[in-house]
Scaffold this active site. Structure first.
Site, PDB file in Angstrom:
ATOM      1  N   ASN A  32       0.870  -1.177   0.000  1.00 32.01           N
ATOM      2  CA  ASN A  32       0.000   0.000   0.000  1.00 32.01           C
ATOM      3  C   ASN A  32       0.907   1.226   0.000  1.00 32.01           C
ATOM      4  O   ASN A  32       1.501   1.568   1.020  1.00 32.01           O
ATOM      5  CB  ASN A  32      -0.893  -0.040   1.248  1.00 32.01           C
ATOM      6  CG  ASN A  32      -1.735   1.209   1.398  1.00 32.01           C
ATOM      7  OD1 ASN A  32      -1.785   2.059   0.497  1.00 32.01           O
ATOM      8  ND2 ASN A  32      -2.409   1.337   2.539  1.00 32.01           N
ATOM      9  N   TRP A  33       1.011   1.861  -1.155  1.00 29.45           N
ATOM     10  CA  TRP A  33       1.945   2.990  -1.285  1.00 29.45           C
ATOM     11  C   TRP A  33       1.389   4.271  -0.654  1.00 29.45           C
ATOM     12  O   TRP A  33       2.088   5.277  -0.580  1.00 29.45           O
ATOM     13  CB  TRP A  33       2.268   3.236  -2.774  1.00 29.45           C
ATOM     14  CG  TRP A  33       2.988   2.107  -3.444  1.00 29.45           C
ATOM     15  CD1 TRP A  33       3.296   0.892  -2.900  1.00 29.45           C
ATOM     16  CD2 TRP A  33       3.494   2.086  -4.792  1.00 29.45           C
ATOM     17  NE1 TRP A  33       3.960   0.117  -3.828  1.00 29.45           N
ATOM     18  CE2 TRP A  33       4.096   0.823  -4.992  1.00 29.45           C
ATOM     19  CE3 TRP A  33       3.488   3.001  -5.851  1.00 29.45           C
ATOM     20  CZ2 TRP A  33       4.690   0.469  -6.208  1.00 29.45           C
ATOM     21  CZ3 TRP A  33       4.081   2.637  -7.058  1.00 29.45           C
ATOM     22  CH2 TRP A  33       4.675   1.388  -7.230  1.00 29.45           C
ATOM     23  N   LYS A  34       0.137   4.243  -0.226  1.00 32.41           N
ATOM     24  CA  LYS A  34      -0.512   5.423   0.389  1.00 32.41           C
ATOM     25  C   LYS A  34      -0.294   6.655  -0.500  1.00 32.41           C
ATOM     26  O   LYS A  34      -0.279   6.531  -1.717  1.00 32.41           O
ATOM     27  CB  LYS A  34      -0.008   5.605   1.825  1.00 32.41           C
ATOM     28  CG  LYS A  34      -0.172   4.309   2.646  1.00 32.41           C
ATOM     29  CD  LYS A  34      -0.001   4.488   4.120  1.00 32.41           C
ATOM     30  CE  LYS A  34      -0.229   3.159   4.832  1.00 32.41           C
ATOM     31  NZ  LYS A  34      -0.094   3.227   6.266  1.00 32.41           N
ATOM     32  N   HIS A  52      -9.504   0.959   4.969  1.00 35.91           N
ATOM     33  CA  HIS A  52      -8.231   1.171   5.669  1.00 35.91           C
ATOM     34  C   HIS A  52      -8.463   2.086   6.869  1.00 35.91           C
ATOM     35  O   HIS A  52      -9.279   3.013   6.799  1.00 35.91           O
ATOM     36  CB  HIS A  52      -7.196   1.775   4.716  1.00 35.91           C
ATOM     37  CG  HIS A  52      -5.816   1.732   5.287  1.00 35.91           C
ATOM     38  ND1 HIS A  52      -5.390   2.644   6.227  1.00 35.91           N
ATOM     39  CD2 HIS A  52      -4.785   0.873   5.092  1.00 35.91           C
ATOM     40  CE1 HIS A  52      -4.142   2.345   6.577  1.00 35.91           C
ATOM     41  NE2 HIS A  52      -3.750   1.283   5.905  1.00 35.91           N
ATOM     42  N   GLU A  71      -6.850   4.474   7.988  1.00 34.98           N
ATOM     43  CA  GLU A  71      -6.648   5.909   7.705  1.00 34.98           C
ATOM     44  C   GLU A  71      -7.894   6.500   7.059  1.00 34.98           C
ATOM     45  O   GLU A  71      -8.208   7.679   7.265  1.00 34.98           O
ATOM     46  CB  GLU A  71      -5.405   6.089   6.825  1.00 34.98           C
ATOM     47  CG  GLU A  71      -4.136   5.882   7.641  1.00 34.98           C
ATOM     48  CD  GLU A  71      -2.968   5.297   6.877  1.00 34.98           C
ATOM     49  OE1 GLU A  71      -2.977   5.325   5.633  1.00 34.98           O
ATOM     50  OE2 GLU A  71      -2.029   4.805   7.535  1.00 34.98           O
ATOM     51  N   GLU A 122      -5.188  -5.049  10.534  1.00 36.56           N
ATOM     52  CA  GLU A 122      -4.209  -3.982  10.729  1.00 36.56           C
ATOM     53  C   GLU A 122      -4.489  -3.279  12.059  1.00 36.56           C
ATOM     54  O   GLU A 122      -5.339  -2.378  12.122  1.00 36.56           O
ATOM     55  CB  GLU A 122      -4.295  -2.962   9.586  1.00 36.56           C
ATOM     56  CG  GLU A 122      -3.920  -3.540   8.235  1.00 36.56           C
ATOM     57  CD  GLU A 122      -3.300  -2.478   7.323  1.00 36.56           C
ATOM     58  OE1 GLU A 122      -2.262  -2.765   6.735  1.00 36.56           O
ATOM     59  OE2 GLU A 122      -3.849  -1.364   7.239  1.00 36.56           O
ATOM     60  N   GLY A 131       2.676   2.373  10.802  1.00 35.44           N
ATOM     61  CA  GLY A 131       3.599   3.506  10.665  1.00 35.44           C
ATOM     62  C   GLY A 131       4.308   3.884  11.946  1.00 35.44           C
ATOM     63  O   GLY A 131       4.922   4.939  12.033  1.00 35.44           O
ATOM     64  N   SER A 173       3.719  -2.122  10.250  1.00 34.83           N
ATOM     65  CA  SER A 173       5.180  -2.171  10.428  1.00 34.83           C
ATOM     66  C   SER A 173       5.807  -3.506  10.015  1.00 34.83           C
ATOM     67  O   SER A 173       6.724  -4.002  10.671  1.00 34.83           O
ATOM     68  CB  SER A 173       5.559  -1.810  11.876  1.00 34.83           C
ATOM     69  OG  SER A 173       5.142  -0.480  12.164  1.00 34.83           O
TER      70      SER A 173
END
Ligand code: 13P
Length: 257
Positions: free
Chosen positions: A9-11, A97, A99, A169, A175, A215
Site C-alpha cells: 500500500n503505497w498510500k 483502511h 486511515e 491492521e 507507521g 510495520s
C-alpha cells in the site's frame, strides 16, 4: 492451502515517474515469482495506476487501488468508481483502511457498500479491520474485530465472500515501527477466522486469506508469516523501496506451513 498474498500500500507517496521506477525495479526483482506459492500486488495512488499497470503488464505482479466509491458513475466530485479502476487494470482494491476510517469518515456501512460494488465489478476487495491502541488497552480488541467483520461483510453471500481478502491492521502498529508480536497477530487472525466461520461456515472461513499489516519489514516477515492463520501481509512504508518489498515477498514465499 491458502496462497500467501503480499500487497504494497503505497498510500500518498510516489509521483508518476517515481512509481514507474519502483514498479520497474520490482518487476526485475520478482520476475521469477512462483505463482503456486505467492501473489504480489502493488497499490499505488490513483494518479499512477495506469502507468504502473503498463509496467507490470507482462509480469506476474498484480495491481490494486487504495479505495473506491460504490456507484458506477455520477456527480460525485473527487470519487473514483469500480469501473474506472478496472479500466486502469486493477484486480484488487483496499477497502476500509484505518486511515480512511480515521480521517475520511469511513464507516462499516460505507465499507460494506464499497465491498459489494467492487465484487459486482470483479475486483477483489482487501478489507481492513483492526483496533486502536485505546481499544486494545480497554480490552475491546475482539469486540472491535467482530464489529468490523460482521458489519463490514453483512449481507454478502458465500460465493462472493470466497473472493474477499481480509487484512488485520492494528492501528497502533501502523507507521509506528511497533509491530504486533507474532502471538498477538495469530490471536487476532484466529478470532477473525472464527467470526468468519460463524458467518459463512467453516469451509469458506478456512479458505479466506487474512493478511497482517502494521510495520511489516523484511526482518519480521518470517516470524509473522509462519503463524498458522497469517496468510500474507499488507505493507506500507516497507513497500516504498524495491529492496525491502522484494525481500518481504521472497521471505514470505519461502515460509512453508
Ligand atoms: P506500515 O507498514 O507503514 O506500518 O503501514 C501499514 C499499512 O497501513 C498498510 O496498509
Amino acid at each position: 492451502m491458502r496462497k500467501t498474498i503480499i500487497a504494497g500500500n503505497w498510500k500518498m507517496y510516489k509521483t508518476i515517474t517515481e512509481a514507474i521506477e519502483l514498479a520497474n525495479g520490482l518487476k526485475r526483482e520478482l520476475f521469477e515469482l512462483d505463482l503456486q506459492r505467492i501473489e504480489a500486488v502493488l497499490c499505488p495512488p490513483y494518479t499512477a495506476l495506469s502507468e504502473v499497470s503498463e509496467v507490470i503488464t507482462d509480469s506476474t505482479i498484480q495491481l490494486g487501488a487504495q479505495d473506491v466509491f460504490w456507484l458506477d458513475e455520477g456527480a460525485f466530485t473527487g470519487e473514483v468508481s469500480p469501473k474506472m479502476l478496472k479500466d486502469c487494470g486493477c484486480g484488487f482494491v483496499i477497502i476500509g483502511h484505518s486511515e480512511r476510517r480515521q480521517y475520511f469518515a469511513e464507516t462499516n456501512d460505507t465499507v460494506n457498500k464499497k465491498i459489494k460494488a467492487a465484487l459486482k465489478h470483479g475486483l477483489t476487495p482487501i478489507v481492513c479491520v483492526g483496533e486502536t491502541l485505546a481499544e486494545r488497552e480497554g480490552g475491546k480488541t475482539f469486540s472491535v474485530l467482530e464489529d468490523h467483520v460482521r458489519n463490514g461483510l453483512k449481507e454478502i453471500d458465500g460465493e462472493d465472500f470466497a473472493k474477499i481478502v481480509v487484512a488485520y491492521e492494528p492501528v497502533w502498529a501502523i507507521g509506528t515501527g511497533k509491530t504486533a508480536t507474532p502471538a498477538q497477530a495469530q490471536e487476532a487472525h484466529k478470532y477473525i477466522r472464527e467470526t468468519l466461520s460463524a458467518m459463512f461456515g467453516a469451509d469458506l472461513a478456512q479458505g479466506c486469506r487474512i493478511q497482517y499489516g502494521g510495520s511489516v519489514k523484511p526482518e519480521n516477515t518470517r516470524e509473522l508469516m509462519i503463524q498458522p492463520d497469517v496468510d500474507g501481509a499488507l505493507v506500507g512504508g516497507a513497500s516504498l523501496s524495491v529492496q525491502s518489498f522484494a525481500a518481504i515477498v521472497r521471505t514470505a514465499a519461502e515460509v512453508k506451513k
